[in-house]
Write a protein that holds these residues in place. Structure first.
Motif, PDB file in Angstrom:
ATOM      1  N   ALA A  31       0.759  -1.109   0.205  1.00 48.18           N
ATOM      2  CA  ALA A  31      -0.136   0.042  -0.006  1.00 48.18           C
ATOM      3  C   ALA A  31       0.904   1.348   0.047  1.00 48.18           C
ATOM      4  O   ALA A  31       2.133   1.154   0.619  1.00 48.18           O
ATOM      5  CB  ALA A  31      -1.164   0.153   1.031  1.00 48.18           C
ATOM      6  N   HIS A 149      -1.333  -3.423  -6.960  1.00 49.57           N
ATOM      7  CA  HIS A 149      -1.581  -3.800  -5.510  1.00 49.57           C
ATOM      8  C   HIS A 149      -0.131  -4.226  -4.803  1.00 49.57           C
ATOM      9  O   HIS A 149      -0.062  -4.320  -3.561  1.00 49.57           O
ATOM     10  CB  HIS A 149      -2.258  -4.853  -5.545  1.00 49.57           C
ATOM     11  CG  HIS A 149      -1.860  -6.037  -6.131  1.00 49.57           C
ATOM     12  ND1 HIS A 149      -1.013  -6.911  -5.828  1.00 49.57           N
ATOM     13  CD2 HIS A 149      -2.347  -6.582  -7.289  1.00 49.57           C
ATOM     14  CE1 HIS A 149      -1.014  -8.002  -6.888  1.00 49.57           C
ATOM     15  NE2 HIS A 149      -1.843  -7.708  -7.834  1.00 49.57           N
ATOM     16  N   ARG A 150       0.983  -4.024  -5.590  1.00 47.54           N
ATOM     17  CA  ARG A 150       2.308  -4.355  -5.057  1.00 47.54           C
ATOM     18  C   ARG A 150       3.357  -3.567  -5.817  1.00 47.54           C
ATOM     19  O   ARG A 150       3.286  -3.597  -6.921  1.00 47.54           O
ATOM     20  CB  ARG A 150       2.271  -5.885  -5.251  1.00 47.54           C
ATOM     21  CG  ARG A 150       3.547  -6.709  -4.621  1.00 47.54           C
ATOM     22  CD  ARG A 150       3.752  -8.089  -4.668  1.00 47.54           C
ATOM     23  NE  ARG A 150       4.864  -8.653  -4.202  1.00 47.54           N
ATOM     24  CZ  ARG A 150       5.777  -9.162  -5.005  1.00 47.54           C
ATOM     25  NH1 ARG A 150       5.631  -8.952  -6.288  1.00 47.54           N
ATOM     26  NH2 ARG A 150       7.013  -9.445  -4.460  1.00 47.54           N
TER      27      ARG A 150
END
Length: 204
Positions: A31, A149-150
């Protein structure tokens, strides 16, 4: 952890002749972290480098990475390197002082939902000026402006000794460690023979 990769035995392992080994630390950010704002270093700006000429790119890559034994792009086939540099999902940036490039930032979005911090380094003359933090803040903003997301990176003990702690302060967390063995690039002329003095050159 990479359970499917071969496991080293405890104790000492003999390296093949002409090779060196490094401990690779893998880090990820799941995040976007809280910002760590810093003022822009004097006279420096961040510029997107669209489809760089391969020789100009390799010149900057060598200037920034040779002391840390960066060599993967130097031994890559020309066609493979050109494919990366021309891919719209690979974004390359640099810190600029006028027309002089003082950093290399390469973000690889080719894996859906992820961004790899493929290369990150600043010219020795910019170390200690806040340029690294300024560039990392930009890297984080750019990476998380995409639907990922990464965000991940790997470093090794051949890199600058402050690199691992810098990545951790930036919001990356360690998730794995590996040992990489590769041919010493100083033995075949890929890098200068006096490069990477922190890893002694062994000739037999």
């Amino acid at each position: 952890m990479n359970k499917d990769k071969p496991q080293l035995p405890l104790g000492y392992s003999v390296l093949p002749e002409g090779c060196i080994a490094t401990v690779v630390t893998c880090l990820e950010m799941l995040a976007k972290p809280a910002p760590r704002p810093v003022p822009a270093p004097p006279d420096l700006t961040i510029e997107r480098w669209h489809r760089p000429d391969a020789q100009a790119y390799l010149g900057l890559y060598r200037r920034i990475g040779e002391e840390w034994l960066w060599m993967s792009r130097l031994v890559m086939e020309a066609e493979a390197l050109s494919a990366i540099l021309e891919d719209s999902d690979v974004e390359i940036y640099s810190l600029m002082r006028g027309t002089e490039r003082l950093a290399l930032l390469e973000l690889d979005f080719r894996e859906s939902g992820e961004c790899e911090l493929a290369f990150f380094g600043v010219d020795p003359q910019a170390v200690g000026t806040g340029a690294g933090r300024f560039l990392m803040n930009a890297a984080i903003d750019i990476a998380w402006s995409r639907p990922i997301h990464r965000f991940w990176v790997h470093t090794c003990h051949l890199d600058h000794p402050a690199a691992l702690a810098f990545y951790q302060r930036s919001g990356f967390a360690v998730y794995d460690r590996l040992v990489e063995v590769f041919r010493d690039p100083r033995l075949d002329g890929t890098l200068r023979r006096d490069a990477g003095a922190h890893m002694p050159l062994i000739e037999r």
